[in-house]
Design a protein around this motif. Structure first.
Motif, PDB file in Angstrom:
ATOM      1  N   ALA A  60       0.835  -1.207   0.000  1.00 19.35           N
ATOM      2  CA  ALA A  60       0.000   0.000   0.000  1.00 19.35           C
ATOM      3  C   ALA A  60       0.867   1.254   0.000  1.00 19.35           C
ATOM      4  CB  ALA A  60      -0.928  -0.010   1.207  1.00 19.35           C
ATOM      5  N   LEU A  61       1.959   1.242   0.751  1.00 27.63           N
ATOM      6  CA  LEU A  61       2.861   2.406   0.792  1.00 27.63           C
ATOM      7  C   LEU A  61       3.542   2.616  -0.557  1.00 27.63           C
ATOM      8  CD1 LEU A  61       4.550   2.006   4.280  1.00 27.63           C
ATOM      9  CD2 LEU A  61       3.070   3.875   3.552  1.00 27.63           C
ATOM     10  N   GLN A  62       3.937   1.536  -1.221  1.00 27.76           N
ATOM     11  CA  GLN A  62       4.648   1.653  -2.484  1.00 27.76           C
ATOM     12  C   GLN A  62       3.722   1.925  -3.665  1.00 27.76           C
ATOM     13  OE1 GLN A  62       6.730  -2.080  -2.509  1.00 27.76           O
ATOM     14  NE2 GLN A  62       8.494  -1.241  -1.386  1.00 27.76           N
ATOM     15  N   SER A  63       2.426   1.732  -3.493  1.00 26.94           N
ATOM     16  CA  SER A  63       1.491   1.931  -4.606  1.00 26.94           C
ATOM     17  C   SER A  63       1.222   3.407  -4.888  1.00 26.94           C
ATOM     18  CB  SER A  63       0.175   1.215  -4.318  1.00 26.94           C
ATOM     19  OG  SER A  63      -0.522   1.883  -3.281  1.00 26.94           O
ATOM     20  N   GLY A  64       1.513   4.273  -3.940  1.00 30.31           N
ATOM     21  CA  GLY A  64       1.324   5.698  -4.148  1.00 30.31           C
ATOM     22  C   GLY A  64      -0.016   6.212  -3.623  1.00 30.31           C
ATOM     23  N   PHE A  70      -2.152  12.306   7.530  1.00 31.15           N
ATOM     24  CA  PHE A  70      -1.685  11.709   6.283  1.00 31.15           C
ATOM     25  C   PHE A  70      -0.163  11.760   6.235  1.00 31.15           C
ATOM     26  CE2 PHE A  70      -6.043  12.782   5.263  1.00 31.15           C
ATOM     27  CZ  PHE A  70      -6.463  11.632   4.628  1.00 31.15           C
ATOM     28  N   LEU A  71       0.424  10.684   5.699  1.00 31.38           N
ATOM     29  CA  LEU A  71       1.885  10.605   5.619  1.00 31.38           C
ATOM     30  C   LEU A  71       2.385  11.390   4.406  1.00 31.38           C
ATOM     31  CD1 LEU A  71       2.455   6.806   6.322  1.00 31.38           C
ATOM     32  CD2 LEU A  71       2.599   8.685   7.935  1.00 31.38           C
ATOM     33  N   ASP A  72       3.448  12.209   4.622  1.00 32.83           N
ATOM     34  CA  ASP A  72       4.088  12.878   3.493  1.00 32.83           C
ATOM     35  C   ASP A  72       5.128  11.923   2.897  1.00 32.83           C
ATOM     36  OD1 ASP A  72       5.923  12.881   5.521  1.00 32.83           O
ATOM     37  OD2 ASP A  72       6.436  15.008   5.373  1.00 32.83           O
ATOM     38  N   ASP A  73       5.838  12.349   1.894  1.00 34.65           N
ATOM     39  CA  ASP A  73       6.768  11.467   1.194  1.00 34.65           C
ATOM     40  C   ASP A  73       7.888  10.971   2.101  1.00 34.65           C
ATOM     41  OD1 ASP A  73       5.340  11.587  -1.131  1.00 34.65           O
ATOM     42  OD2 ASP A  73       6.512  13.237  -1.998  1.00 34.65           O
ATOM     43  N   ALA A  74       8.404  11.814   2.986  1.00 30.74           N
ATOM     44  CA  ALA A  74       9.496  11.420   3.887  1.00 30.74           C
ATOM     45  C   ALA A  74       8.992  10.374   4.893  1.00 30.74           C
ATOM     46  CB  ALA A  74      10.052  12.635   4.606  1.00 30.74           C
ATOM     47  N   ALA A  75       7.816  10.605   5.486  1.00 33.78           N
ATOM     48  CA  ALA A  75       7.252   9.654   6.449  1.00 33.78           C
ATOM     49  C   ALA A  75       6.895   8.343   5.751  1.00 33.78           C
ATOM     50  CB  ALA A  75       6.021  10.256   7.114  1.00 33.78           C
ATOM     51  N   ARG A  76       6.416   8.435   4.505  1.00 33.01           N
ATOM     52  CA  ARG A  76       6.078   7.249   3.730  1.00 33.01           C
ATOM     53  C   ARG A  76       7.341   6.422   3.468  1.00 33.01           C
ATOM     54  NH1 ARG A  76       2.072   5.867  -0.083  1.00 33.01           N
ATOM     55  NH2 ARG A  76       1.027   7.854   0.143  1.00 33.01           N
ATOM     56  N   ALA A  77       8.447   7.066   3.084  1.00 34.41           N
ATOM     57  CA  ALA A  77       9.705   6.366   2.828  1.00 34.41           C
ATOM     58  C   ALA A  77      10.250   5.744   4.108  1.00 34.41           C
ATOM     59  CB  ALA A  77      10.724   7.325   2.224  1.00 34.41           C
ATOM     60  N   GLN A  78      10.137   6.467   5.212  1.00 38.47           N
ATOM     61  CA  GLN A  78      10.619   5.962   6.500  1.00 38.47           C
ATOM     62  C   GLN A  78       9.796   4.736   6.921  1.00 38.47           C
ATOM     63  OE1 GLN A  78      10.198   8.756   9.717  1.00 38.47           O
ATOM     64  NE2 GLN A  78      11.624   7.639  11.026  1.00 38.47           N
ATOM     65  N   GLU A  79       8.477   4.790   6.782  1.00 39.89           N
ATOM     66  CA  GLU A  79       7.602   3.664   7.143  1.00 39.89           C
ATOM     67  C   GLU A  79       7.857   2.469   6.224  1.00 39.89           C
ATOM     68  OE1 GLU A  79       4.715   1.723   9.441  1.00 39.89           O
ATOM     69  OE2 GLU A  79       5.807   3.592   9.799  1.00 39.89           O
ATOM     70  N   ALA A  80       8.071   2.713   4.929  1.00 43.69           N
ATOM     71  CA  ALA A  80       8.362   1.636   3.986  1.00 43.69           C
ATOM     72  C   ALA A  80       9.686   0.959   4.342  1.00 43.69           C
ATOM     73  CB  ALA A  80       8.402   2.180   2.564  1.00 43.69           C
ATOM     74  N   ALA A  81      10.679   1.734   4.732  1.00 39.82           N
ATOM     75  CA  ALA A  81      11.976   1.167   5.123  1.00 39.82           C
ATOM     76  C   ALA A  81      11.826   0.320   6.391  1.00 39.82           C
ATOM     77  CB  ALA A  81      12.990   2.285   5.336  1.00 39.82           C
ATOM     78  N   ARG A  82      11.045   0.806   7.341  1.00 42.77           N
ATOM     79  CA  ARG A  82      10.812   0.058   8.582  1.00 42.77           C
ATOM     80  C   ARG A  82      10.103  -1.273   8.285  1.00 42.77           C
ATOM     81  NH1 ARG A  82       7.058  -1.201  12.179  1.00 42.77           N
ATOM     82  NH2 ARG A  82       5.411  -0.118  11.080  1.00 42.77           N
ATOM     83  N   LEU A  83       9.077  -1.244   7.445  1.00 43.57           N
ATOM     84  CA  LEU A  83       8.352  -2.454   7.089  1.00 43.57           C
ATOM     85  C   LEU A  83       9.236  -3.433   6.325  1.00 43.57           C
ATOM     86  CD1 LEU A  83       4.844  -1.041   6.123  1.00 43.57           C
ATOM     87  CD2 LEU A  83       5.378  -2.576   8.010  1.00 43.57           C
ATOM     88  N   GLN A  84      10.065  -2.907   5.396  1.00 40.89           N
ATOM     89  CA  GLN A  84      10.963  -3.775   4.635  1.00 40.89           C
ATOM     90  C   GLN A  84      11.967  -4.458   5.561  1.00 40.89           C
ATOM     91  OE1 GLN A  84      10.625  -4.490   1.261  1.00 40.89           O
ATOM     92  NE2 GLN A  84      12.034  -6.120   1.894  1.00 40.89           N
ATOM     93  N   GLN A  85      12.451  -3.705   6.549  1.00 38.01           N
ATOM     94  CA  GLN A  85      13.382  -4.280   7.518  1.00 38.01           C
ATOM     95  C   GLN A  85      12.702  -5.393   8.324  1.00 38.01           C
ATOM     96  OE1 GLN A  85      14.706  -1.558  10.523  1.00 38.01           O
ATOM     97  NE2 GLN A  85      16.350  -2.901  11.215  1.00 38.01           N
TER      98      GLN A  85
END
Length: 162
Positions: A122-126, A140-155
């Motif tokens: 969902a985060l990567q879909s835009g 709502f998450l901005d681009d920086a928060a979205r990237a940070q959350e995606a990195a946390r989930l990927q980890q």
């Protein structure tokens, strides 16, 4: 009445034939035979009707057959068999509980992995993603928060999921 009395008499007459006979040496070295086991020490169980007890010589010495291989192949008592049965059941119950716990842990891990992959997707879909803030309002998450959350989930996925 007479039939039941005769049956009872026949039953009581057969009881001594089914009893076990115990053989052991007392503190003076004499052979002792009894229908009750000794409180401690080495004992030999004799089956009635199979082998008569050996005769004790007049001098009180042990018979020549004492200490043979039949001492090591003693039948187990009911208490010993019951104890072994209980130990086996306890071990089986512990094994089953451990297997159930491992299965529950595996199911929980799979559920976590599926949920984390779904959130990452969902985060990567835009699409817009919101989460509650400290005040309970939607944020709502901005681009920086979205990237940070995606990195946390990927980890998390790399660490916990196969």
């Amino acid at each position: 009445m007479i039939r039941s009395a005769a049956a009872l008499l026949a039953f009581l007459a057969a009881l001594p034939a089914a009893a076990q006979i115990y053989n052991w040496k007392d503190k003076d070295g004499r052979a002792v035979y009894s229908d009750l086991p000794p409180p401690s020490g080495e004992v030999k169980v004799l089956q009635p009707g199979r082998t008569p007890p050996p005769a004790v010589p007049a001098n009180g010495a042990a018979p020549p057959s004492a200490g043979t291989a039949s001492d090591t192949a003693k039948p187990k008592s009911v208490a010993d068999r019951d104890l072994e049965f209980r130990q086996r059941r306890t071990a089986e119950a512990e094994t089953q509980a451990k297997a159930e716990k491992e299965a529950a842990t595996e199911t929980e891990r799979e559920r976590f992995c599926q949920q984390a992959r779904s959130q990452l997707s969902a985060l990567q879909s835009g699409q817009r993603v919101a989460r509650p803030n400290a005040a309970g309002e939607r944020e709502f998450l901005d681009d920086a928060a979205r990237a940070q959350e995606a990195a946390r989930l990927q980890q998390q996925i790399d660490q916990h999921c196969p």
